[in-house]
Scaffold this active site. Structure first.
Site, PDB file in Angstrom:
ATOM      1  N   ASN A   1      -7.576  26.894  -5.080  1.00 14.58           N
ATOM      2  CA  ASN A   1      -7.500  25.864  -6.328  1.00 14.58           C
ATOM      3  C   ASN A   1      -7.007  24.608  -5.724  1.00 14.58           C
ATOM      4  O   ASN A   1      -7.220  23.579  -6.408  1.00 14.58           O
ATOM      5  CB  ASN A   1      -6.559  26.657  -7.363  1.00 14.58           C
ATOM      6  CG  ASN A   1      -5.154  27.009  -7.019  1.00 14.58           C
ATOM      7  OD1 ASN A   1      -4.975  28.043  -6.149  1.00 14.58           O
ATOM      8  ND2 ASN A   1      -4.052  26.497  -7.373  1.00 14.58           N
TER       9      ASN A   1
ATOM     10  N   GLN B   1     -11.253  30.325  -9.257  1.00 10.48           N
ATOM     11  CA  GLN B   1     -11.960  29.090  -8.894  1.00 10.48           C
ATOM     12  C   GLN B   1     -13.481  29.076  -8.668  1.00 10.48           C
ATOM     13  O   GLN B   1     -14.047  28.174  -8.486  1.00 10.48           O
ATOM     14  CB  GLN B   1     -10.991  28.344  -7.793  1.00 10.48           C
ATOM     15  CG  GLN B   1     -10.019  27.822  -7.997  1.00 10.48           C
ATOM     16  CD  GLN B   1      -9.853  26.600  -9.185  1.00 10.48           C
ATOM     17  OE1 GLN B   1     -10.607  25.809  -9.187  1.00 10.48           O
ATOM     18  NE2 GLN B   1      -8.683  26.392  -9.789  1.00 10.48           N
TER      19      GLN B   1
ATOM     20  N   SER C   1     -11.251  33.476 -15.213  1.00 11.68           N
ATOM     21  CA  SER C   1     -10.804  32.765 -16.380  1.00 11.68           C
ATOM     22  C   SER C   1     -11.689  31.805 -16.855  1.00 11.68           C
ATOM     23  O   SER C   1     -12.198  30.950 -16.204  1.00 11.68           O
ATOM     24  CB  SER C   1      -9.544  32.131 -15.912  1.00 11.68           C
ATOM     25  OG  SER C   1      -8.633  31.459 -16.915  1.00 11.68           O
TER      26      SER C   1
ATOM     27  N   CYS D   1       0.879  23.866 -11.221  1.00 10.27           N
ATOM     28  CA  CYS D   1       2.155  24.560 -11.281  1.00 10.27           C
ATOM     29  C   CYS D   1       3.167  24.069 -10.444  1.00 10.27           C
ATOM     30  O   CYS D   1       4.413  24.333 -10.764  1.00 10.27           O
ATOM     31  CB  CYS D   1       1.889  26.043 -11.134  1.00 10.27           C
ATOM     32  SG  CYS D   1       0.323  26.611 -11.766  1.00 10.27           S
TER      33      CYS D   1
ATOM     34  N   THR E   1      -5.365  43.098 -30.422  1.00 10.68           N
ATOM     35  CA  THR E   1      -6.667  42.941 -30.999  1.00 10.68           C
ATOM     36  C   THR E   1      -7.255  41.641 -30.454  1.00 10.68           C
ATOM     37  O   THR E   1      -6.797  40.868 -29.816  1.00 10.68           O
ATOM     38  CB  THR E   1      -6.344  42.280 -32.640  1.00 10.68           C
ATOM     39  OG1 THR E   1      -5.648  43.163 -33.344  1.00 10.68           O
ATOM     40  CG2 THR E   1      -7.862  42.012 -33.333  1.00 10.68           C
TER      41      THR E   1
ATOM     42  N   GLY F   1      -6.676  34.226 -15.996  1.00 12.45           N
ATOM     43  CA  GLY F   1      -6.662  34.404 -14.788  1.00 12.45           C
ATOM     44  C   GLY F   1      -5.358  35.267 -14.461  1.00 12.45           C
ATOM     45  O   GLY F   1      -5.114  35.876 -13.687  1.00 12.45           O
ATOM     46  N   SER F   2      -4.157  34.543 -15.019  1.00 11.15           N
ATOM     47  CA  SER F   2      -2.845  35.228 -14.314  1.00 11.15           C
ATOM     48  C   SER F   2      -2.653  36.721 -14.923  1.00 11.15           C
ATOM     49  O   SER F   2      -2.186  37.462 -14.181  1.00 11.15           O
ATOM     50  CB  SER F   2      -1.922  34.433 -15.212  1.00 11.15           C
ATOM     51  OG  SER F   2      -1.869  33.114 -14.808  1.00 11.15           O
TER      52      SER F   2
ATOM     53  N   HIS G   1     -11.476  28.993 -18.750  1.00  9.37           N
ATOM     54  CA  HIS G   1     -11.074  27.583 -18.978  1.00  9.37           C
ATOM     55  C   HIS G   1     -11.294  26.994 -17.708  1.00  9.37           C
ATOM     56  O   HIS G   1     -11.229  25.605 -17.872  1.00  9.37           O
ATOM     57  CB  HIS G   1      -9.921  27.454 -19.574  1.00  9.37           C
ATOM     58  CG  HIS G   1      -8.372  27.398 -18.635  1.00  9.37           C
ATOM     59  ND1 HIS G   1      -8.054  26.529 -17.921  1.00  9.37           N
ATOM     60  CD2 HIS G   1      -7.903  28.746 -18.429  1.00  9.37           C
ATOM     61  CE1 HIS G   1      -6.988  27.097 -17.210  1.00  9.37           C
ATOM     62  NE2 HIS G   1      -6.961  28.210 -17.333  1.00  9.37           N
TER      63      HIS G   1
HETATM   64  C1  LIG Z   1      -6.054  28.787 -12.916  1.00  6.38           C
HETATM   65  C2  LIG Z   1      -6.094  29.758 -11.889  1.00  6.38           C
HETATM   66  C3  LIG Z   1      -5.110  30.896 -12.113  1.00  6.38           C
HETATM   67  C4  LIG Z   1      -4.639  31.172 -13.482  1.00  6.38           C
HETATM   68  O1  LIG Z   1      -5.720  31.337 -14.493  1.00  6.38           O
HETATM   69  P1  LIG Z   1      -5.069  31.379 -16.226  1.00  6.38           P
HETATM   70  O2  LIG Z   1      -6.238  31.619 -16.932  1.00  6.38           O
HETATM   71  O3  LIG Z   1      -4.646  29.778 -16.250  1.00  6.38           O
HETATM   72  O4  LIG Z   1      -3.788  32.243 -16.150  1.00  6.38           O
HETATM   73  C5  LIG Z   1      -5.086  32.072 -11.267  1.00  6.38           C
HETATM   74  N1  LIG Z   1      -5.709  31.685 -10.004  1.00  6.38           N
HETATM   75  C6  LIG Z   1      -6.281  30.549  -9.819  1.00  6.38           C
HETATM   76  C7  LIG Z   1      -6.786  30.238  -8.337  1.00  6.38           C
HETATM   77  C8  LIG Z   1      -6.665  29.599 -10.725  1.00  6.38           C
HETATM   78  O5  LIG Z   1      -7.015  28.443 -10.170  1.00  6.38           O
END
Ligand SMILES: *Cc1c(COP(=O)(O)O)cnc(C)c1O
Length: 397
Positions: A153, A181, A201, A326, A239, A72-73, A203
């Site tokens: 989040n 989210q 993202s 964070c 890759t 996500g970042s 995860h």
């Molecule tokens: C977790 C999160 C991110 C970051 O995602 P990563 O895959 O951990 O880099 C960005 N934005 C929100 C709203 C998130 O909850």
């Protein structure tokens, strides 16, 4: 060992066993480099393109509008920096966002401010919801991007994305949403909701860590953050993470297939938690009561420290969070809680529970009674609480 209750799914989720099983062959059997011309490489290439089509279908995009990222970042960074680059070439250097964005967005905006961009942050005071009229008023002739998260989040608020997108469309401004989210938890249709760019993202929806995707509507030119080979149509060198991409695709399809069945049950457990924790004196729910993620519960309790609350809950087998992962570890209270108007002291006493379909009714009852006990215990020796009770300082909640 004591039973552990995981209520921190907004921080990350466990990868589903079915997802891991689908990933495994791509580590040790179909491990060819997708850029290689022999059969093993071409098989990996086909799988990536098949996943791209499936991910695109899941959000109603076209396959060529999806690029795979490390999460996500990275997707947030690339979306924002790309829109800024488009703006720069047109002499448009104003960006509108909200005060409650994730740091992946806010810190990218800060970087752009140092390069001469102007940023307007919409307030979201009180409910944590962006007011569409405020957005309309904030957009200027030189606005090149509006970036507002789909769902928060920390406090779980869900924004009126399709309305915000419609305003941007009408004004001819690129609209990006950090939907990390929301993807896999809410149904998303990028076309119907007027979204130009969207970050996700894996995860956060029971896929693996280190993989995500960026949707960018056809015609929105992306700037690449990573220079190198021509992977992802030259927009993201390196890759490809084939097992990760396969896992993300499986996880998203599983999440969406179960969404109708799971959402109602998760919401009712969320509502049970909210009702139970509301019984704690001098407590308050953060964010909008209804326009919130199905699994998000966020509270402030007066007269306690969130960190102590978390440690004592951990002793009772409960994984929860205070502020975002964070911000914890720093002494500043969450910028999100401050933005919605919580006072510093109160913002320090926050608790976020984020539950998923594995959470049970017994878990809910156990968590409610554990939080009640721990809050009472912490207050019993808190000097801040003593002053409040003695009337030396006024209660704010
Ligand atoms: C977790 C999160 C991110 C970051 O995602 P990563 O895959 O951990 O880099 C960005 N934005 C929100 C709203 C998130 O909850």
């Amino acid at each position: 060992m004591q039973k552990r209750i995981y209520a921190d799914n907004a921080a990350t989720t466990g990868t589903r066993r079915e997802v891991i099983d689908k990933m495994l062959p791509y580590f040790d059997r179909i491990y060819g480099n997708p850029s290689s011309l022999y059969t093993e490489g071409q098989r990996a290439r086909e799988v990536i393109e098949e996943c791209r089509a499936r991910i695109a279908a899941a959000v109603n995009a076209e396959p060529r509008e999806i690029i795979f990222t490390s999460g996500g970042s990275e997707a947030d960074n690339q979306a924002i920096l790309s829109a800024a680059e488009i703006g720069r070439t047109k002499g448009k250097k104003h960006i509108v966002s909200s005060a409650i964005e994730h740091h992946a967005v806010l810190h990218t905006l800060e970087k752009l401010q140092k390069e001469g961009f102007e940023v307007t942050l919409l307030k979201c005071a009180g409910s944590g919801i962006v007011d569409p009229d405020e957005l309309r008023a904030a957009i200027r002739e030189d606005t090149c991007l509006v970036t507002v998260m789909y769902a928060n989040n920390e406090i779980g608020t869900v924004q009126p994305v399709s309305e915000l997108g419609a305003i941007c469309r009408e004004k001819g401004v690129i609209f990006h949403t950090d939907a990390v989210q929301a993807v896999g938890h809410l149904r998303i249709d990028v076309k119907a909701e007027n979204i130009d760019m969207l970050s996700a993202s894996a995860h956060k929806f029971h896929g693996p860590k280190g993989v995500g995707f960026l949707y960018a509507r056809r015609g929105v030119r992306l700037t690449n953050l990573i220079e190198g080979g021509a992977q992802e149509r030259g927009k993201r060198a390196g890759t490809e993470n084939v097992p990760g991409i396969v896992g993300m695709t499986e996880a998203l399809e599983i999440a969406l297939a179960g969404i109708d069945k799971n959402t109602g049950r998760i919401k009712s457990l969320r509502d049970r938690l909210i009702a139970g924790l509301s019984e704690i004196p001098h407590s308050a729910l953060n964010g909008d009561r209804d326009k919130r993620l199905p699994g998000n519960v966020s509270f402030c309790f007066e007269g306690i420290e969130g960190e102590s609350l978390l440690l004592l809950l951990d002793d009772k087998g409960i994984c929860a969070s205070s502020g975002s992962a964070c911000t914890s570890g720093s002494l500043d209270p969450s910028h999100v809680l401050l933005a919605i108007g919580r006072e510093h002291g109160v913002a320090h006493g926050s608790l976020r529970l984020s539950i998923d379909e594995d959470f049970t009714e017994e878990d809910a009852e156990y968590v409610i009674s554990a939080v009640k006990d721990v809050v009472a215990y912490l207050r019993s020796f808190s000097p801040v609480w003593r002053d409040l009770v003695a009337g030396k300082t006024p209660f704010v909640l």
